[in-house]
Enzyme design. Sequence first.
Site, PDB file in Angstrom:
ATOM      1  N   ASP A   1      -8.042  18.945 -14.602  1.00 36.76           N
ATOM      2  CA  ASP A   1      -8.398  17.577 -14.991  1.00 36.76           C
ATOM      3  C   ASP A   1      -8.126  17.477 -16.493  1.00 36.76           C
ATOM      4  O   ASP A   1      -8.846  18.050 -17.305  1.00 36.76           O
ATOM      5  CB  ASP A   1      -9.873  17.320 -14.659  1.00 36.76           C
TER       6      ASP A   1
ATOM      7  N   ARG B   1       0.846  -1.211   0.000  1.00 37.94           N
ATOM      8  CA  ARG B   1       0.000   0.000   0.000  1.00 37.94           C
ATOM      9  C   ARG B   1       0.874   1.252   0.000  1.00 37.94           C
ATOM     10  O   ARG B   1       0.570   2.236  -0.656  1.00 37.94           O
ATOM     11  CB  ARG B   1      -0.933   0.021   1.217  1.00 37.94           C
TER      12      ARG B   1
HETATM   13  C1  LIG Z   1     -14.153   9.510 -16.124  1.00 34.70           C
HETATM   14  C2  LIG Z   1     -13.754  10.840 -15.653  1.00 34.70           C
HETATM   15  C3  LIG Z   1     -13.446  11.075 -14.301  1.00 34.70           C
HETATM   16  C4  LIG Z   1     -13.588  10.004 -13.241  1.00 34.70           C
HETATM   17  O1  LIG Z   1     -12.648   8.979 -13.396  1.00 34.70           O
HETATM   18  P1  LIG Z   1     -12.909   7.473 -12.923  1.00 34.70           P
HETATM   19  O2  LIG Z   1     -11.686   6.778 -13.394  1.00 34.70           O
HETATM   20  O3  LIG Z   1     -14.172   7.002 -13.569  1.00 34.70           O
HETATM   21  O4  LIG Z   1     -13.030   7.490 -11.432  1.00 34.70           O
HETATM   22  C5  LIG Z   1     -13.021  12.337 -13.950  1.00 34.70           C
HETATM   23  N1  LIG Z   1     -12.924  13.332 -14.855  1.00 34.70           N
HETATM   24  C6  LIG Z   1     -13.216  13.145 -16.149  1.00 34.70           C
HETATM   25  C7  LIG Z   1     -13.094  14.292 -17.103  1.00 34.70           C
HETATM   26  C8  LIG Z   1     -13.646  11.905 -16.601  1.00 34.70           C
HETATM   27  O5  LIG Z   1     -13.962  11.733 -17.886  1.00 34.70           O
END
Ligand SMILES: *Cc1c(COP(=O)(O)O)cnc(C)c1O
Length: 390
Positions: free
Chosen positions: A171, A47
């Site tokens: 993101d 972990r």
């Molecule tokens: C899919 C997605 C997430 C979440 O990711 P997971 O791997 O499903 O937890 C976050 N941000 C964006 C832009 C996504 O497309």
Amino acid sequence: MSYSKETSLILDSTRGQEHLSSNQPLYYSSTFHQNTLGGNAEFDYARSGNPNRKLLEEKLAQLEGGRYGFAFSSGIAAITAVFLTLEPGDHVIIPDDVYGGTFRLTEQILKKFNIEFTTVDQTDLSQVESALQNNTKLIYVETPSNPLFKVTDIDEVGKIAHKNNALLAVDNTFMTPLGQSPLRLGADIVIHSATKFLSGHSDLIAGAVIVNDETLKDDIYLIQNGTGSGLSVYDSWTLTKHLKTLPIRFKQCVQNTEHVYRYLRDHEAIEAVYYPITNDTHLRQAKNGGAVLGFRLKDESKAQTFVDHLNIPLVSVSLGGVETILSHPATMSHAAIPEEIRSERGISNGLFRLSVGLEDVKELITDIDWALKEALYESNRSIKEPNFSS
Ligand SMILES: *Cc1c(COP(=O)(O)O)cnc(C)c1O
């Protein structure tokens, strides 16, 4: 020695090991022998750290041009780790069309711990500035956004954040590290849902955080280890292998998307296509339009007919796979939003999102063309497979 992004993704360092394998061995082990009591062996418990996650994290950092990478059990776990660096009483600015799972995390979980969130249209910088408060510690950006591909100026939002002693997190899931490098544009934190393009095979769920700052690195590591949200050994090993083909997959997916974009743009059944290739801000901060686009049918009552006549795309949530994936935001990713707000935001029943895969793009366009014609003329013709024998 330092390699290019592409080369470092392919080479797994196995030097110094008994067998020089092309892939790193899978260290499927939760615990590691310690020769010296109280010594500092690199790995003790999986972990806290293990060879497979370590190699993956090095590659993730190099891809984003950052110093420190962290792999998480999902994109949402990665996003959670970033928000957990905050204190109760802190304030965060997020986009009004933020990824649904991120919105649920902020609304239903983090608000309970007295972290405050304001949603604004971040494409309008004046809205970002007026949302600032004394306790604003983080501005969180997604660009291009989902599902309407609105573009936020990373550099400008970074300046606003830094002038106010806040950090900027981006993101970068939709553009991938190969299409857009937020750290170089002034972001402090980059996040990925590695489930999407980084993995690319629609087989695992994973997330990533990349930072440059030493203190942020320590904070993120404490959370990764302390909450146990690091990516599993096996998925780290699989994702490392999938990354080797990321450059070639992404390049081909982008090329195919450009073809589909030009085809849809001129189609009489289509009201609008959303693809950031015509947006100046996007072109300044990204290398291409990416491999996902949105489009809207003129007649939204034909949405089901359109889907009924498609043979190639997977009709599904998610994106970034080798297979083309068609999503319907109104009934999938954005279904939880009340219909009134949804239609206000343009997420109607006629809106689709297409993540273009690696199929022969002529076959894919033929398939979409067939389904659009059916949607246009909705005849009683029996369904035939399109003929690809040419
Ligand atoms: C899919 C997605 C997430 C979440 O990711 P997971 O791997 O499903 O937890 C976050 N941000 C964006 C832009 C996504 O497309």
